[in-house]
Design an enzyme around this catalytic site. Structure first.
Site, PDB file in Angstrom:
ATOM      1  N   LYS A 191       4.456   1.284  11.107  1.00  0.00           N
ATOM      2  CA  LYS A 191       4.602   2.529  10.348  1.00  0.00           C
ATOM      3  C   LYS A 191       4.294   3.750  11.220  1.00  0.00           C
ATOM      4  CE  LYS A 191       3.428   0.682   5.828  1.00  0.00           C
ATOM      5  NZ  LYS A 191       2.284   0.374   4.982  1.00  0.00           N
ATOM      6  N   GLU A 224       0.878  -1.149   0.000  1.00  0.00           N
ATOM      7  CA  GLU A 224       0.000   0.000   0.000  1.00  0.00           C
ATOM      8  C   GLU A 224       0.928   1.214   0.000  1.00  0.00           C
ATOM      9  OE1 GLU A 224      -2.775  -0.424   3.240  1.00  0.00           O
ATOM     10  OE2 GLU A 224      -3.731   1.465   2.677  1.00  0.00           O
ATOM     11  N   ARG A 283       5.470 -13.543   9.436  1.00  0.00           N
ATOM     12  CA  ARG A 283       6.139 -12.276   9.161  1.00  0.00           C
ATOM     13  C   ARG A 283       7.471 -12.222   9.892  1.00  0.00           C
ATOM     14  NH1 ARG A 283       2.602  -8.493   9.378  1.00  0.00           N
ATOM     15  NH2 ARG A 283       3.907  -6.722   9.809  1.00  0.00           N
TER      16      ARG A 283
HETATM   17  P1  ATP Z   1      -0.159  -1.587   6.856  1.00  0.00           P
HETATM   18  O1  ATP Z   1      -0.374  -1.746   8.314  1.00  0.00           O
HETATM   19  O2  ATP Z   1      -0.110  -0.181   6.415  1.00  0.00           O
HETATM   20  O3  ATP Z   1      -0.994  -2.477   5.990  1.00  0.00           O
HETATM   21  P2  ATP Z   1       1.962  -3.334   6.078  1.00  0.00           P
HETATM   22  O4  ATP Z   1       3.293  -3.451   6.748  1.00  0.00           O
HETATM   23  O5  ATP Z   1       1.074  -4.504   6.032  1.00  0.00           O
HETATM   24  O6  ATP Z   1       1.328  -2.071   6.721  1.00  0.00           O
HETATM   25  P3  ATP Z   1       1.756  -3.285   3.210  1.00  0.00           P
HETATM   26  O7  ATP Z   1       2.123  -2.202   2.286  1.00  0.00           O
HETATM   27  O8  ATP Z   1       0.351  -3.714   3.251  1.00  0.00           O
HETATM   28  O9  ATP Z   1       2.245  -2.802   4.624  1.00  0.00           O
HETATM   29  O10 ATP Z   1       2.709  -4.533   2.996  1.00  0.00           O
HETATM   30  C1  ATP Z   1       3.068  -5.042   1.738  1.00  0.00           C
HETATM   31  C2  ATP Z   1       3.467  -6.484   1.859  1.00  0.00           C
HETATM   32  O11 ATP Z   1       4.551  -6.649   2.760  1.00  0.00           O
HETATM   33  C3  ATP Z   1       2.324  -7.327   2.375  1.00  0.00           C
HETATM   34  O12 ATP Z   1       2.161  -8.437   1.522  1.00  0.00           O
HETATM   35  C4  ATP Z   1       2.759  -7.749   3.753  1.00  0.00           C
HETATM   36  O13 ATP Z   1       2.300  -9.027   4.048  1.00  0.00           O
HETATM   37  C5  ATP Z   1       4.287  -7.714   3.659  1.00  0.00           C
HETATM   38  N1  ATP Z   1       4.878  -7.440   4.971  1.00  0.00           N
HETATM   39  C6  ATP Z   1       4.676  -6.365   5.760  1.00  0.00           C
HETATM   40  N2  ATP Z   1       5.351  -6.484   6.918  1.00  0.00           N
HETATM   41  C7  ATP Z   1       6.019  -7.657   6.871  1.00  0.00           C
HETATM   42  C8  ATP Z   1       6.899  -8.367   7.773  1.00  0.00           C
HETATM   43  N3  ATP Z   1       7.244  -7.873   8.969  1.00  0.00           N
HETATM   44  N4  ATP Z   1       7.397  -9.570   7.377  1.00  0.00           N
HETATM   45  C9  ATP Z   1       7.079 -10.064   6.173  1.00  0.00           C
HETATM   46  N5  ATP Z   1       6.260  -9.467   5.287  1.00  0.00           N
HETATM   47  C10 ATP Z   1       5.721  -8.279   5.619  1.00  0.00           C
HETATM   48 MG    MG Z   2      -1.001  -4.282   4.915  1.00  0.00          MG
END
Ligand code: ATP
Ligand code: MG
Length: 620
Positions: free
Chosen positions: A318, A72, A308
Site C-alpha cells: 500500500k 482494514e 498470499r
Molecule cells: P496492511 O499491511 O495494511 O495490513 P493488507 O494488505 O494486509 O495490508 P488488509 O486490509 O489487512 O490489508 O487485508 C484484508 C485481507 O486481505 C486480509 O485477510 C489479508 O490476508 C488479505 N490479503 C491481503 N493481501 C493479500 C494477498 N496478496 N493475497 C491474498 N490475500 C491478501
Molecule cells: Mg493486514
C-alpha cells in the site's frame, strides 16, 4: 500442529454441478469434512454479532458456514485482496454459507470513509454480497465490539491470565528474548488480579499517558513461539476514533481483537494469509480461555492459512502504491496500470475474468509467483466470445482510391459494408452485424504500406522495377469487409515522409458478392472510412514495471518503471463505436481488447483503453 494437508488433490464430488466443476483444495476438504461431521450443525446465530448468551437464546444458524473478509479501511483493495475475497465469498456461496464483510477498524487514526466506500464498491463489483438468506446484511465494524473486548480483557485479568506491564518499551523488547533465547519475566508479572484490575481501569480512565503501560496476556515467557511470550493485548492511545470518538483511550491489539471479532460473528472458518500461522496458537489460546469462561459461543472459530498472491510485474504494498499516486507517476488509485481493483476495473478487467483467475491459481500453502499473463489470459478467455469486434486504425495514414468516380460514378459515392460483430455466435443465436461504409478515402495503418517492401511483405507497396527492367504492378490487398485495391503510389512531404497512399479500387470484388474471389490477394488489411470513421483517443497501456519482481530483494522499484507503460494516440475507429458506453469492451481486430474509459469517455470525446493484446507479448 495439525497434520500437513496435501494440496490440490483429486476433485471431490459434491451434490450440485456448480460445486463439482470446481477443483478441490485443502480448504474445501476441511469444510467438507466439517460439514460431514456436523461440526457446526448445532451452532446458533442471533442474527447479529454478540456473546455466548446472545447467540444461545437464538435458533440454529441456517448458514452452514460463516467466513469473513476483514479489510482494514486504510487503503484501496488490490488484486491480492481479490484473491481473499473470491476465496472467502466463494466458499460461503458454494457450501450454503454466508461471508461477512467486516471492517477491521480497531486502529484509530488510520481509517477513512473514502476507503470504506471503495471497499464496499469493490466487493459488490466483483460479484459478491454479504446477505443472509433472509436478506439481512452481514456488514460489520470491529470497533462496535470494543465494549466486549474490554470485558474479555477484564475476564482474563480476573482469571490470572493477563497483567498490566509497566516496563519501558525497550525493557519489554530486551526481555522478550529471541529465537534461541527464552524471555525474562517482567517484574510486574506477579501482581494480583485485584492490582491488575485497578491499574487496567486507570489505563481505561485516561490516568496514564501513551506508552506508560500495556496489558499483556500471561502465558509463558519461555515459550519457543515468541508470539506466546506474554503478547500485548491492549495499549494506551489517546486518539479519537472515527466511530467511537473519544470514548476510549485504550485500544486492543490486532492479535487480540481479531479472534474476538470472529467469535462474536460466529465465524466457522477464519481464513488468512500464511504470515498469521505463528499467531494461530494465540488465537486458539485466547478463544479457549473465553470459551471456558462462557463469554463466547461454541464451537469457536478456527483459523486456516493460505499463501498470499504474488503476481509478477506488480507491486501490492500500500505504501509503495501510494507513492506512485502521490508522486504523479500514475494518475490516481484508479489509473488503469494500477493493480488496485478500481484500476483493474478501469483498465477493462471484468469481474468474471478476475473470478476465473482466482479460481485458476487455486489455494495452497506454498509460496509461489503467478505470472501476470495468467490474469491477461483469463480476460481474453472471458471476452473472446462476448466482446464485439471492430476495426480501429491506431497509426493512421490516409489512402485515396483515385479511380473511385470512374468506377462508382462520383467521388461522393459510398458503398455500404458489413461484418459480423462476433465471429462465432452461439447455436441458435443470430450473428450480430456491424455496418460501415467505404468511400474514396480511408485510413489505413501506417505499417500496412511500405514504399520499399521488405522480403515477404504482403501488404501495400507501389509498382517497382523488376530485375529485367520491366515495371511490376503495385501489390493488391483486400480492405477487410470491402473491396480489393491495388497500390499505385504515394505522396510525400519535403522530408520524404509518406503522407498519403494512392491506390485504385478493383471493381466487382466486394466481400460477400460473387465476384469477391475473382482476384486472389495475400492479405486483408484493417481500415476505417474517412467519411464515417470516428476520431478517438486511444490509451495504449502496458505493464508498469519492466522487472518481473519489482518489489523483491530490496530492489528500487522506481528504477524499474516501464517508460512505455502509456502511449496516447489519436486513432480512427469504425462508426459502430460511436454508440459505445463507458465500460463497453471491444476487440479491435489485430490489436487486442479495448474498453471505453469509464471516467473520460463520452460520445463527443471517445476514449478507449487497451486492456491487453490478443496474445501474451511478454511470454518468453
Ligand atoms: P496492511 O499491511 O495494511 O495490513 P493488507 O494488505 O494486509 O495490508 P488488509 O486490509 O489487512 O490489508 O487485508 C484484508 C485481507 O486481505 C486480509 O485477510 C489479508 O490476508 C488479505 N490479503 C491481503 N493481501 C493479500 C494477498 N496478496 N493475497 C491474498 N490475500 C491478501
Ligand atoms: Mg493486514
Amino acid at each position: 500442529m495439525p497434520p500437513k494437508i496435501p494440496r490440490m488433490s483429486t476433485p471431490v464430488h459434491h451434490d450440485t454441478s456448480a460445486e463439482a466443476a470446481k477443483p478441490s483444495n485443502f480448504l474445501r476438504q476441511i469444510i467438507e469434512s466439517d460439514l460431514s461431521h456436523g461440526v457446526h450443525a448445532q451452532k446458533h446465530w442471533a442474527g447479529s454479532p454478540g456473546d455466548a448468551a446472545h447467540h444461545a437464546a437464538a435458533a440454529v444458524d441456517p448458514a452452514k458456514i460463516r467466513t469473513r473478509f476483514p479489510p482494514e479501511p486504510n487503503g484501496y483493495l488490490h488484486v491480492g485482496h481479490a484473491k481473499s475475497i473470491c476465496l472467502n465469498f466463494g466458499l460461503a456461496r458454494d457450501y450454503g454459507g454466508v461471508c461477512h464483510l467486516r471492517f477491521d477498524d480497531t486502529n484509530p487514526e488510520k481509517e477513512d470513509q473514502e476507503y470504506v466506500d471503495s471497499i464496499i464498491d469493490a466487493v459488490h463489483w466483483l460479484g459478491f454480497d454479504w446477505k443472509d438468506r433472509d436478506g439481512h446484511e452481514n456488514l460489520y465494524y470491529a470497533s462496535n465490539y470494543f465494549g466486549f473486548m474490554y470485558r474479555a480483557a477484564e475476564y482474563l485479568i480476573e482469571t490470572g491470565n493477563a497483567y498490566v506491564d509497566e516496563q519501558t518499551p525497550e525493557e519489554m523488547r530486551a526481555n522478550r528474548g529471541d529465537f534461541g533465547k527464552p524471555g525474562v519475566d517482567s517484574p510486574y508479572r506477579n501482581r494480583t488480579p485485584a492490582e491488575n484490575l485497578a491499574r487496567f481501569r486507570e489505563m481505561r480512565d485516561g490516568k496514564l499517558p501513551d506508552g506508560a503501560a500495556v496489558l499483556r496476556a500471561r502465558i509463558d515467557m519461555g515459550h519457543p513461539n515468541i508470539n506466546l511470550r506474554d503478547p500485548a493485548i491492549y495499549r494506551i492511545k489517546h486518539a479519537e476514533h472515527h466511530n467511537t470518538g473519544n470514548q476510549w483511550c485504550i485500544y486492543p491489539m490486532y492479535t487480540f481483537a481479531h479472534p474476538i471479532e470472529d467469535a462474536l460473528e460466529c465465524i466457522t472458518h477464519s481464513i488468512c494469509t500464511l504470515e498469521f500461522e505463528d499467531q494461530r496458537p494465540f488465537y486458539d489460546w485466547l478463544l479457549d480461555r473465553l470459551g471456558e469462561g462462557g463469554l463466547i459461543a461454541r464451537p469457536q472459530p478456527r483459523q486456516y492459512e493460505f499463501a498470499r498472491l504474488n503476481l509478477t510485474y506488480v507491486i501490492t504494498s500500500k505504501r509503495k502504491l501510494k507513492h506512485l499516486v502521490d508522486s504523479g507517476i500514475v494518475s490516481g488509485w484508479d489509473d488503469p496500470r494500477m493493480p488496485t481493483i478500481v484500476g483493474l476495473r478501469r483498465r477493462g478487467y471484468t469481474p468474471a475474468s478476475i473470478q476465473m483467475f482466482c479460481e485458476r491459481i487455486g489455494v495452497t500453502k506454498d509460496y509461489s509467483w503467478i505470472d501476470y499473463g495468467t490474469l491477461e489470459g483469463c480476460l481474453r478467455e472471458d471476452l473472446e466470445s462476448k466482446a464485439h469486434r471492430a476495426m480501429a486504425v491506431l497509426d493512421p495514414l490516409p489512402l485515396t482510391l483515385t479511380n473511385w468516380a470512374e468506377v462508382f460514378g462520383s467521388d461522393g459515392h459510398v458503398e455500404a459494408c458489413s461484418l459480423p460483430a462476433l465471429p462465432h455466435a452461439h447455436e441458435g443465436q443470430a450473428v450480430p452485424e456491424r455496418h460501415f461504409t467505404l468511400g474514396r478515402e480511408v485510413w489505413i495503418e501506417r505499417e500496412d504500406f511500405a514504399e520499399v517492401p521488405p522480403k515477404g511483405y504482403k501488404r501495400l507497396y507501389p509498382p517497382r522495377l523488376g530485375a529485367d527492367g520491366q515495371m511490376l504492378p503495385g501489390n493488391t490487398v483486400r480492405l477487410k469487409g470491402g473491396y480489393v485495391i491495388e497500390c499505385t503510389g504515394c505522396e510525400k512531404d519535403a522530408g520524404g515522409h509518406v503522407t498519403r497512399v494512392l491506390a485504385t479500387v478493383v471493381p466487382d470484388t466486394k466481400s460477400g458478392t460473387p465476384g469477391a474471389d475473382s482476384v486472389k490477394v495475400k492479405a486483408a488489411i484493417t481500415w476505417v472510412g474517412v467519411q464515417d470513421g470516428v476520431q478517438a483517443e486511444v490509451r495504449l497501456y502496458d505493464r508498469l514495471f519492466t522487472d518481473a519482481q519489482p518489489d523483491a530483494g530490496g530492489k528500487d522499484f522506481l528504477a524499474l518503471l516501464n517508460p512505455d507503460s502509456l502511449k496516447v494516440v489519436t486513432a480512427y475507429v469504425e462508426p459502430s463505436l460511436a454508440a459505445a458506453q463507458p465500460d463497453d469492451k471491444f476487440q479491435f481486430e489485430r490489436f487486442g481488447y479495448f474498453v471505453a474509459d469509464r471516467v473520460d469517455h463520452s460520445a463527443s470525446r471517445p476514449v478507449f483503453n487497451k486492456i491487453t493484446g490478443l496474445k501474451d507479448s511478454w511470454a518468453k
